[in-house]
Design a protein around this motif. Structure first.
Motif, PDB file in Angstrom:
ATOM      1  N   ILE A 421       0.844  -1.196   0.000  1.00  0.00           N
ATOM      2  CA  ILE A 421       0.000   0.000   0.000  1.00  0.00           C
ATOM      3  C   ILE A 421       0.876   1.241   0.000  1.00  0.00           C
ATOM      4  CG2 ILE A 421      -1.702   1.337   1.301  1.00  0.00           C
ATOM      5  CD1 ILE A 421      -2.735  -1.322   2.471  1.00  0.00           C
ATOM      6  N   ALA A 422       1.856   1.266   0.915  1.00  0.00           N
ATOM      7  CA  ALA A 422       2.737   2.425   1.029  1.00  0.00           C
ATOM      8  C   ALA A 422       3.524   2.658  -0.254  1.00  0.00           C
ATOM      9  CB  ALA A 422       3.691   2.239   2.204  1.00  0.00           C
ATOM     10  N   ALA A 423       4.014   1.581  -0.851  1.00  0.00           N
ATOM     11  CA  ALA A 423       4.771   1.713  -2.096  1.00  0.00           C
ATOM     12  C   ALA A 423       3.906   2.313  -3.194  1.00  0.00           C
ATOM     13  CB  ALA A 423       5.313   0.353  -2.522  1.00  0.00           C
ATOM     14  N   SER A 424       2.638   1.929  -3.229  1.00  0.00           N
ATOM     15  CA  SER A 424       1.749   2.481  -4.253  1.00  0.00           C
ATOM     16  C   SER A 424       1.500   3.966  -4.021  1.00  0.00           C
ATOM     17  CB  SER A 424       0.435   1.701  -4.309  1.00  0.00           C
ATOM     18  OG  SER A 424      -0.396   1.963  -3.188  1.00  0.00           O
ATOM     19  N   LEU A 425       1.397   4.379  -2.772  1.00  0.00           N
ATOM     20  CA  LEU A 425       1.222   5.797  -2.463  1.00  0.00           C
ATOM     21  C   LEU A 425       2.452   6.596  -2.894  1.00  0.00           C
ATOM     22  CD1 LEU A 425      -0.321   5.555   1.130  1.00  0.00           C
ATOM     23  CD2 LEU A 425      -1.551   6.021  -0.979  1.00  0.00           C
ATOM     24  N   LEU A 426       3.628   6.058  -2.577  1.00  0.00           N
ATOM     25  CA  LEU A 426       4.877   6.731  -2.937  1.00  0.00           C
ATOM     26  C   LEU A 426       5.077   6.757  -4.446  1.00  0.00           C
ATOM     27  CD1 LEU A 426       6.968   5.150  -0.096  1.00  0.00           C
ATOM     28  CD2 LEU A 426       6.698   7.616  -0.406  1.00  0.00           C
ATOM     29  N   ASP A 427       4.769   5.644  -5.089  1.00  0.00           N
ATOM     30  CA  ASP A 427       4.897   5.564  -6.544  1.00  0.00           C
ATOM     31  C   ASP A 427       3.987   6.584  -7.222  1.00  0.00           C
ATOM     32  OD1 ASP A 427       5.687   4.027  -9.085  1.00  0.00           O
ATOM     33  OD2 ASP A 427       3.500   3.863  -9.113  1.00  0.00           O
ATOM     34  N   ALA A 428       2.762   6.711  -6.725  1.00  0.00           N
ATOM     35  CA  ALA A 428       1.815   7.669  -7.305  1.00  0.00           C
ATOM     36  C   ALA A 428       2.301   9.102  -7.121  1.00  0.00           C
ATOM     37  CB  ALA A 428       0.437   7.490  -6.682  1.00  0.00           C
TER      38      ALA A 428
END
Length: 453
Positions: A421-428
């Motif tokens: 989840i966190a990686a997706s937030l950072l990636d976005a």
């Protein structure tokens, strides 16, 4: 003879129950998607004559009011609960016939602590206690947390929780089955204990509420309380008002243009696929909340309340399961949805976004020149953390992205789901990120320095 069927609401860590005889039954703390309760009654060939609530719930929306309406059952709610709908107010000591021919009676026991009005229900067969539905009072190895109502009440409710546990232990036979609503992963539990079944006798021997003095118990209980999911603030008021019936029909279908438009408008587009598939390729700007994980808990915790959400799923079946999970916490109707894969969700000429995954062993070879981001809760980090890591619990990260230090970010949790989840937030947000998809137990074995202070 009587039966007790357990209805698992595993995504939220709760249980509901259907108990009765040959003709009629009572539903206890039913989930909002009440069709599974009705199906359980149909399998038993019984009529649901009563629906009971142990308390006004803080962690999910109840299906009790609607279940009582569609079945014609009496709706029993603790008298002290302030609600805006008609119900049968339950007082301490009240008895309700569940199935007279089977000799089944429900006896109310006032057990304040989780809430001021909390009530447990003893299922008696011909006057003998067979089971007790304890809601958020006495749980398996622990008790329900006392801090979800109002901060000024917490200490008093913790002491009331202790007294309620002792009342149950004193008034019920040791062989009485204890059937709680919370405690199977729910954040309504003051701690997480192992096991799926228990009795009054077992709890008298092992539950700290029954083996410690009140001051020690209260001090340890309050010191060990974990973070409260943000969406809990909306559950109690909605339950007191009476949740509306659910609508589980498929959402409007979004094509690639609409998905792009919703992202451009700042809405949330949530990809329900597993974290491996998402990392490999996804719509740029979308977030990854796995359908098979604790979808309802973490999506409801992180999303700004009321913000439109579009769901991307591999199949109509995955989408339907996600919808069911989300209505339980008040995310009623997705703004739109699409099924398939990234190629179906992107406009012509767009390339999928992606980011790498790694292990703690991979991190050990790079730890000198990267940012290590720990998104576990503070209670988890207290037992050990990677030296030099930055700590931002997952439920705070979306508001603190600008605080993440510059550089490549290796993000980890305890097992991989929250890191995704966190990686997706950072990636976005345009950051270079690596999702550590590994158990934290492997960190020290990989050669990383793990500290406790």
């Amino acid at each position: 003879m009587f039966f007790i069927d357990t209805i698992e609401v595993s995504g939220l860590g709760n249980r509901s129950y259907l108990a009765g005889g040959e003709r009629t039954a009572v539903a206890v703390d039913p989930p909002r998607d009440l069709d599974q309760v009705i199906a359980a009654a149909a399998r038993r060939g019984v009529r649901i004559s009563h629906v009971v609530e142990t308390h006004v719930h803080n962690d999910y929306l109840t299906g009790g009011l609607e279940l009582a309406r569609v079945t014609g059952a009496d709706y029993l709610v603790p008298a002290g609960a302030r609600v805006a709908f008609d119900r049968v107010p339950v007082h301490d000591g009240d008895r309700t016939d569940v199935d007279p021919e089977a000799g089944l009676t429900l006896r109310a026991l006032s057990t304040p602590g989780h809430t001021p009005h909390h009530t447990s229900y003893v299922l008696e067969e011909n006057g003998t206690a067979a089971a007790v539905f304890t809601g958020g009072s006495l749980l398996i190895g622990t008790v329900g947390r006392p801090d979800l109502v109002e901060p000024r009440l917490t200490d008093g409710l913790a002491r009331a929780q202790y007294a309620s546990a002792h009342r149950l232990a004193a008034e019920l036979p040791e062989e009485t089955a204890v059937l709680p609503t919370h405690g199977f992963g729910s954040f309504c539990s003051s701690s997480q204990a192992e096991g799926t079944a228990t009795t009054i006798g077992k709890e008298k021997a092992s539950n700290e509420a029954l083996t410690r003095d009140v001051d020690t118990f209260v001090a340890d209980l309050l010191a060990g309380l974990d973070d409260v999911p943000a969406y809990y603030a909306h559950m109690g008021p909605a339950n007191a008002a009476g949740p509306a019936p659910v609508d589980l029909t498929p959402p409007a279908v979004a094509d690639a243009e609409e998905i792009a438009a919703r992202l451009g408008a700042g809405e949330w587009v949530v990809d329900l696929r597993n974290r491996v598939a998402f990392a490999h390729g996804h719509v740029a700007g979308s977030f990854n909340f796995e359908a098979e994980g604790q979808l309802a808990t973490y999506l409801a915790w992180l999303i700004p309340w009321g913000k439109p959400v579009t769901l991307l799923a591999e199949s109509p079946e995955q989408l339907a399961v996600a919808q069911r999970e989300l209505v339980r916490v008040g995310i009623d109707r997705p703004a739109a949805a699409a099924t398939g894969g990234p190629a179906d969700w992107m406009r012509e000429g767009e390339a999928p976004a992606s980011f790498p995954r790694g292990t703690f062993a991979d991190l050990a070879g790079r730890s000198e020149d990267v940012v290590v981001l720990d998104v576990r809760r503070a209670s988890e980090r207290a037992s050990g953390f990677v030296e030099g890591s930055v700590h931002m619990p997952i439920h705070t990260l979306h508001r603190r992205l600008d605080e993440v230090p510059e550089g490549e970010v290796w993000v980890h949790c305890a097992g991989g789901m929250r890191a995704a989840i966190a990686a997706s937030l950072l990636d976005a947000a345009g950051r270079d990120v690596v999702a550590v998809d590994d158990s934290f137990d492997a960190a020290e074995k990989a050669g990383l320095t793990v500290r406790t202070s």
